[in-house]
Write an enzyme that holds these catalytic residues in place. Structure first.
Site, PDB file in Angstrom:
ATOM      1  N   LYS A  16      39.696 -10.566  22.092  1.00  0.00           N
ATOM      2  CA  LYS A  16      38.867 -10.137  21.085  1.00  0.00           C
ATOM      3  C   LYS A  16      37.624  -9.612  22.328  1.00  0.00           C
ATOM      4  CE  LYS A  16      37.615 -11.941  17.592  1.00  0.00           C
ATOM      5  NZ  LYS A  16      38.320 -13.532  17.749  1.00  0.00           N
ATOM      6  N   ARG A  91      32.024 -13.388   9.807  1.00  0.00           N
ATOM      7  CA  ARG A  91      33.893 -14.253   9.362  1.00  0.00           C
ATOM      8  C   ARG A  91      33.927 -14.706   8.355  1.00  0.00           C
ATOM      9  NH1 ARG A  91      33.995 -16.484  15.428  1.00  0.00           N
ATOM     10  NH2 ARG A  91      35.180 -18.574  15.773  1.00  0.00           N
ATOM     11  N   ARG A 130      42.867 -21.372  28.813  1.00  0.00           N
ATOM     12  CA  ARG A 130      42.226 -20.519  29.039  1.00  0.00           C
ATOM     13  C   ARG A 130      40.724 -21.394  29.924  1.00  0.00           C
ATOM     14  NH1 ARG A 130      39.334 -17.120  23.890  1.00  0.00           N
ATOM     15  NH2 ARG A 130      38.821 -19.021  23.088  1.00  0.00           N
ATOM     16  N   ARG A 163      36.331 -25.009  27.923  1.00  0.00           N
ATOM     17  CA  ARG A 163      35.993 -24.730  26.251  1.00  0.00           C
ATOM     18  C   ARG A 163      36.467 -26.430  26.058  1.00  0.00           C
ATOM     19  NH1 ARG A 163      35.116 -19.484  22.805  1.00  0.00           N
ATOM     20  NH2 ARG A 163      35.331 -21.057  21.749  1.00  0.00           N
ATOM     21  N   ARG A 174      40.520 -24.517  14.458  1.00  0.00           N
ATOM     22  CA  ARG A 174      40.117 -22.998  14.503  1.00  0.00           C
ATOM     23  C   ARG A 174      40.880 -22.254  13.931  1.00  0.00           C
ATOM     24  NH1 ARG A 174      38.760 -22.652  20.190  1.00  0.00           N
ATOM     25  NH2 ARG A 174      37.823 -20.373  19.924  1.00  0.00           N
TER      26      ARG A 174
HETATM   27  P1  AMP Z   1      34.013 -18.156  19.232  1.00  0.00           P
HETATM   28  O1  AMP Z   1      33.148 -18.452  20.329  1.00  0.00           O
HETATM   29  O2  AMP Z   1      34.413 -17.042  18.618  1.00  0.00           O
HETATM   30  O3  AMP Z   1      35.764 -18.329  18.836  1.00  0.00           O
HETATM   31  O4  AMP Z   1      33.412 -19.047  18.513  1.00  0.00           O
HETATM   32  C1  AMP Z   1      32.658 -20.465  19.106  1.00  0.00           C
HETATM   33  C2  AMP Z   1      32.802 -21.228  16.993  1.00  0.00           C
HETATM   34  O5  AMP Z   1      31.582 -20.964  17.018  1.00  0.00           O
HETATM   35  C3  AMP Z   1      32.895 -21.303  15.920  1.00  0.00           C
HETATM   36  O6  AMP Z   1      34.683 -21.855  16.421  1.00  0.00           O
HETATM   37  C4  AMP Z   1      32.714 -21.242  15.136  1.00  0.00           C
HETATM   38  O7  AMP Z   1      31.881 -23.402  15.302  1.00  0.00           O
HETATM   39  C5  AMP Z   1      31.346 -21.189  15.821  1.00  0.00           C
HETATM   40  N1  AMP Z   1      31.016 -19.514  15.635  1.00  0.00           N
HETATM   41  C6  AMP Z   1      30.944 -18.454  16.148  1.00  0.00           C
HETATM   42  N2  AMP Z   1      30.423 -17.554  15.113  1.00  0.00           N
HETATM   43  C7  AMP Z   1      30.846 -17.925  13.708  1.00  0.00           C
HETATM   44  C8  AMP Z   1      30.267 -17.797  12.810  1.00  0.00           C
HETATM   45  N3  AMP Z   1      30.259 -15.909  12.425  1.00  0.00           N
HETATM   46  N4  AMP Z   1      30.054 -17.773  11.641  1.00  0.00           N
HETATM   47  C9  AMP Z   1      30.344 -19.041  11.978  1.00  0.00           C
HETATM   48  N5  AMP Z   1      30.528 -19.989  12.896  1.00  0.00           N
HETATM   49  C10 AMP Z   1      30.641 -19.065  13.984  1.00  0.00           C
END
Ligand code: AMP
Length: 221
Positions: A16, A91, A130, A163, A174
């Site tokens: 994405k 989310r 990654r 990360r 996740r």
């Molecule tokens: P991502 O980079 O999108 O995988 O997000 C990394 C982490 O940020 C996620 O595992 C959550 O802990 C937090 N996070 C990102 N977007 C959201 C969201 N919309 N709602 C809640 N937590 C979020």
């Protein structure tokens, strides 16, 4: 009319972020990654970052009130920009409802929602390889797209590493979090009639063409 208010839905590791970057360049839209914004808040040591850190590191969702306030404020701050792609937000159902309400108030509803679909086994394999730049957050993959010099960002020379939440045990959490809390948004947007399923197992170039065509072909306000 080209679509300019777009959501990218899908579990982590489906590409994405890569596609949001490409569409942002093609169509001049702001690519807003909630995960990236949170990681920057954590790095900067802000109040939001301090509240979010433990959730992000454990692979759990940060509280709705925090993320809703943060993302609506970022969207509201776009000003004259032609539009946005939301990558990683909403989310949960409360987040989706709050986003709809916020956008309805300014008569700029979401137009397209892309649902990036792929098998969990492929996701885990992709995410463990990654890598990300600690400075500018450019993403790499040690198998398919490594930086030219190992550990050094091609773009800014920053340190490239993994990360903390990309380790296998956290990835599993996740993915479970996604299935439990986010996948329910698929029927929600399907009912609204603006969901497009994307087979994310194909090469990035193929996906890019399909997504770009759908954005360009969007009809209506
Ligand atoms: P991502 O980079 O999108 O995988 O997000 C990394 C982490 O940020 C996620 O595992 C959550 O802990 C937090 N996070 C990102 N977007 C959201 C969201 N919309 N709602 C809640 N937590 C979020």
């Amino acid at each position: 009319m080209t679509a300019s208010r777009i959501i990218f839905l899908g579990p982590p590791g489906t590409g994405k972020g890569t596609q949001a970057g490409r569409m942002s360049q093609r169509f001049g839209l702001a690519a807003l990654s909630s995960g990236e914004i949170l990681r920057n808040e954590i790095l900067s040591g802000s109040e939001v970052g301090k509240r979010a850190a433990e959730f992000v590191h454990a692979g759990l969702l940060v509280p709705d009130d925090l993320i809703i306030r943060m993302m609506l404020s970022v969207i509201g701050g776009l000003g004259e920009k032609p539009g946005f792609i939301l990558d990683g937000f909403p989310r949960t159902q409360p987040q989706a409802t709050a986003l709809d309400k916020g956008l309805d108030e300014v008569h700029r509803p979401v137009q397209l929602v892309f649902d990036f679909r792929i098998d969990d086994s492929v996701i885990v394999e992709r995410i463990v390889s990654r890598r990300i730049c600690s400075k500018c957050q450019a993403t790499y993959n040690v198998r398919f797209f490594p930086p030219k010099e190992a550990g050094v960002c091609d773009r800014c020379g920053g340190l490239v590493g993994q990360r903390a939440d990309d380790q296998e045990s956290v990835i599993r959490t996740r993915l479970e979090t996604y299935r439990r809390q986010t996948a329910t948004l698929v029927p929600y947007y399907e009912a609204a009639g603006n969901l497009r399923a994307i087979d994310a197992s194909r090469p990035a170039q193929t996906i890019e063409t399909e997504v770009a065509d759908l954005i360009a072909a969007h009809k209506g306000e």
